[in-house]
Design an enzyme around this catalytic site. Sequence first.
Site, PDB file in Angstrom:
ATOM      1  N   MET A   1      -9.036   8.411  -0.530  1.00  0.00           N
ATOM      2  CA  MET A   1      -9.936   8.871   0.065  1.00  0.00           C
ATOM      3  C   MET A   1     -10.485  10.257  -0.335  1.00  0.00           C
ATOM      4  O   MET A   1      -8.870  11.199  -0.528  1.00  0.00           O
ATOM      5  CB  MET A   1      -9.028   8.636   1.514  1.00  0.00           C
ATOM      6  CG  MET A   1      -8.560   7.086   1.811  1.00  0.00           C
ATOM      7  SD  MET A   1      -7.457   7.643   3.553  1.00  0.00           S
ATOM      8  CE  MET A   1      -6.609   5.398   3.534  1.00  0.00           C
TER       9      MET A   1
ATOM     10  N   HIS B   1      -8.419   0.964  -4.654  1.00  0.00           N
ATOM     11  CA  HIS B   1      -8.647   0.830  -3.521  1.00  0.00           C
ATOM     12  C   HIS B   1     -10.172   2.419  -3.204  1.00  0.00           C
ATOM     13  O   HIS B   1      -9.158   3.379  -2.442  1.00  0.00           O
ATOM     14  CB  HIS B   1      -7.947   0.585  -2.662  1.00  0.00           C
ATOM     15  CG  HIS B   1      -9.114   0.686  -1.072  1.00  0.00           C
ATOM     16  ND1 HIS B   1      -8.481   0.313  -0.278  1.00  0.00           N
ATOM     17  CD2 HIS B   1     -10.536   0.321  -0.480  1.00  0.00           C
ATOM     18  CE1 HIS B   1      -9.567   0.079   1.206  1.00  0.00           C
ATOM     19  NE2 HIS B   1     -10.969   0.558   0.583  1.00  0.00           N
TER      20      HIS B   1
ATOM     21  N   SER C   1       0.722  -1.499   0.235  1.00  0.00           N
ATOM     22  CA  SER C   1      -0.003  -0.043  -0.618  1.00  0.00           C
ATOM     23  C   SER C   1       0.741   1.495   0.054  1.00  0.00           C
ATOM     24  O   SER C   1       1.618   1.463   0.935  1.00  0.00           O
ATOM     25  CB  SER C   1      -0.692   0.082   1.344  1.00  0.00           C
ATOM     26  OG  SER C   1      -1.508   1.496   1.252  1.00  0.00           O
TER      27      SER C   1
ATOM     28  N   MET D   1     -11.784  -5.971   4.844  1.00  0.00           N
ATOM     29  CA  MET D   1     -11.278  -4.674   5.619  1.00  0.00           C
ATOM     30  C   MET D   1     -11.050  -4.785   7.242  1.00  0.00           C
ATOM     31  O   MET D   1     -12.146  -5.666   7.844  1.00  0.00           O
ATOM     32  CB  MET D   1     -11.881  -3.516   5.255  1.00  0.00           C
ATOM     33  CG  MET D   1     -12.348  -2.471   4.737  1.00  0.00           C
ATOM     34  SD  MET D   1     -10.658  -2.204   3.931  1.00  0.00           S
ATOM     35  CE  MET D   1      -9.370  -1.567   4.722  1.00  0.00           C
TER      36      MET D   1
ATOM     37  N   ASP E   1      -4.286   3.599  -2.566  1.00  0.00           N
ATOM     38  CA  ASP E   1      -5.954   4.681  -2.069  1.00  0.00           C
ATOM     39  C   ASP E   1      -5.932   5.236  -1.666  1.00  0.00           C
ATOM     40  O   ASP E   1      -5.323   6.557  -1.806  1.00  0.00           O
ATOM     41  CB  ASP E   1      -5.410   3.779  -0.037  1.00  0.00           C
ATOM     42  CG  ASP E   1      -4.750   2.609   0.294  1.00  0.00           C
ATOM     43  OD1 ASP E   1      -5.977   2.029   0.580  1.00  0.00           O
ATOM     44  OD2 ASP E   1      -4.200   2.524   0.844  1.00  0.00           O
TER      45      ASP E   1
ATOM     46  N   MET F   1     -12.095   5.020  -2.116  1.00  0.00           N
ATOM     47  CA  MET F   1     -12.633   5.113  -0.243  1.00  0.00           C
ATOM     48  C   MET F   1     -13.418   6.689  -0.731  1.00  0.00           C
ATOM     49  O   MET F   1     -13.000   7.396   0.226  1.00  0.00           O
ATOM     50  CB  MET F   1     -11.911   4.819   0.890  1.00  0.00           C
ATOM     51  CG  MET F   1     -11.469   3.627   1.092  1.00  0.00           C
ATOM     52  SD  MET F   1      -9.668   3.615   2.247  1.00  0.00           S
ATOM     53  CE  MET F   1      -8.725   3.456   1.339  1.00  0.00           C
TER      54      MET F   1
ATOM     55  N   HIS G   1      -0.534  -1.171  -4.460  1.00  0.00           N
ATOM     56  CA  HIS G   1      -1.571  -0.685  -3.954  1.00  0.00           C
ATOM     57  C   HIS G   1      -2.066   0.459  -4.079  1.00  0.00           C
ATOM     58  O   HIS G   1      -1.354   1.212  -2.965  1.00  0.00           O
ATOM     59  CB  HIS G   1      -2.663  -1.794  -2.549  1.00  0.00           C
ATOM     60  CG  HIS G   1      -3.752  -1.497  -2.094  1.00  0.00           C
ATOM     61  ND1 HIS G   1      -4.828  -2.252  -2.277  1.00  0.00           N
ATOM     62  CD2 HIS G   1      -3.905  -0.667  -0.560  1.00  0.00           C
ATOM     63  CE1 HIS G   1      -5.937  -1.690  -1.429  1.00  0.00           C
ATOM     64  NE2 HIS G   1      -5.532  -0.216  -0.735  1.00  0.00           N
TER      65      HIS G   1
ATOM     66  N   ASP H   1      -6.857  -6.361   3.883  1.00  0.00           N
ATOM     67  CA  ASP H   1      -6.170  -4.677   4.077  1.00  0.00           C
ATOM     68  C   ASP H   1      -6.542  -4.405   5.123  1.00  0.00           C
ATOM     69  O   ASP H   1      -7.871  -4.154   5.586  1.00  0.00           O
ATOM     70  CB  ASP H   1      -6.694  -4.285   3.510  1.00  0.00           C
ATOM     71  CG  ASP H   1      -6.323  -2.740   2.884  1.00  0.00           C
ATOM     72  OD1 ASP H   1      -5.084  -2.174   3.446  1.00  0.00           O
ATOM     73  OD2 ASP H   1      -7.086  -1.095   2.067  1.00  0.00           O
TER      74      ASP H   1
HETATM   75  C1  DX5 Z   1      -6.441   1.892   5.005  1.00  0.00           C
HETATM   76  C2  DX5 Z   1      -6.254   1.436   3.546  1.00  0.00           C
HETATM   77  C3  DX5 Z   1      -5.259   0.202   3.936  1.00  0.00           C
HETATM   78  C4  DX5 Z   1      -4.383   0.744   4.760  1.00  0.00           C
HETATM   79  C5  DX5 Z   1      -3.188  -0.432   4.988  1.00  0.00           C
HETATM   80  O1  DX5 Z   1      -8.521   2.283   4.729  1.00  0.00           O
HETATM   81  O2  DX5 Z   1      -7.073   0.395   2.712  1.00  0.00           O
HETATM   82  O3  DX5 Z   1      -4.918   0.388   2.698  1.00  0.00           O
HETATM   83  O4  DX5 Z   1      -3.009   1.822   3.864  1.00  0.00           O
HETATM   84  O5  DX5 Z   1      -2.423   0.369   5.398  1.00  0.00           O
HETATM   85  P1  DX5 Z   1      -1.516  -0.578   6.741  1.00  0.00           P
HETATM   86  O6  DX5 Z   1      -0.732  -2.179   6.167  1.00  0.00           O
HETATM   87  O7  DX5 Z   1      -0.621   0.022   7.107  1.00  0.00           O
HETATM   88  O8  DX5 Z   1      -2.067  -0.892   7.545  1.00  0.00           O
HETATM   89 ZN    ZN Z   2      -6.466  -0.030   0.620  1.00  0.00          ZN
END
Ligand code: DX5
Ligand code: ZN
Length: 225
Positions: free
Chosen positions: A39, A68, A10, A139, A37, A70, A35, A177
Amino acid sequence: MVKEVLVAPSMLACDFSKIGEEVEMVNKSEADWFHLDIMDGVFVPNISFGFPVVEAIGSLATKPLDVHLMIEKPERYISKFVKAGTSYLTVHVEASPHLHRTIQEIKDAGIKGGVVLNPHTPISSIENVVSDLDMVLIMSVNPGFGGQSFIPNAVNKIQMLRQVIDQENPNCLIEVDGGVSMKNAQQLIDAGADVLVAGSSIFGSQDPTAEISALKTLKKGQKLA
Ligand code: DX5
Ligand code: ZN
């Protein structure tokens, strides 16, 4: 079912001041995907990064981008993420009121589509779309931040999901994740996970390349063969 365990670092946990070097590290490592993320500060209480960063990573990456989302109403941005080089696009069940249509739109755009379940969201919430999915992301933290503690119930949830997937859509991948590290990875694989996302356990380690290799040495057990 995929026999190999896939590892998706990630990038949220990488050092963005040297993003080019971080991408190169992942390119040269045994990792399978990037990966990413996304947000929006509405669906989750944090804002990460958007298209310029996804495009920049995509221009350097030699491996597929696993994006991903969010964000609320993710269907608004499917074509933009496809243009930015996404291979796997996952949307939260809780954020997409017309989930079936959203999945169809992702697949019609020619990429792989999946859904994400928050820790409190039951597997039954996807029973009517499971045959349409390329991936389900469980998750194992509440989404929004890297570096959180792993929620142990994710293991049971993956076990339950594995039974459903094996019956309904065996080619669909199960991704996990949040808080994933060498401490819990084997347990997650034994429960039925195909893809491990890991942020801080990789980028926070002394040797991220070695951490990725360690995750890649883990094998699926007999009971899943
Ligand atoms: C959280 C993200 C993850 C995050 C995981 O909302 O979806 O992908 O980056 O990070 P770690 O592995 O540090 O929990
Ligand atoms: Zn993620």
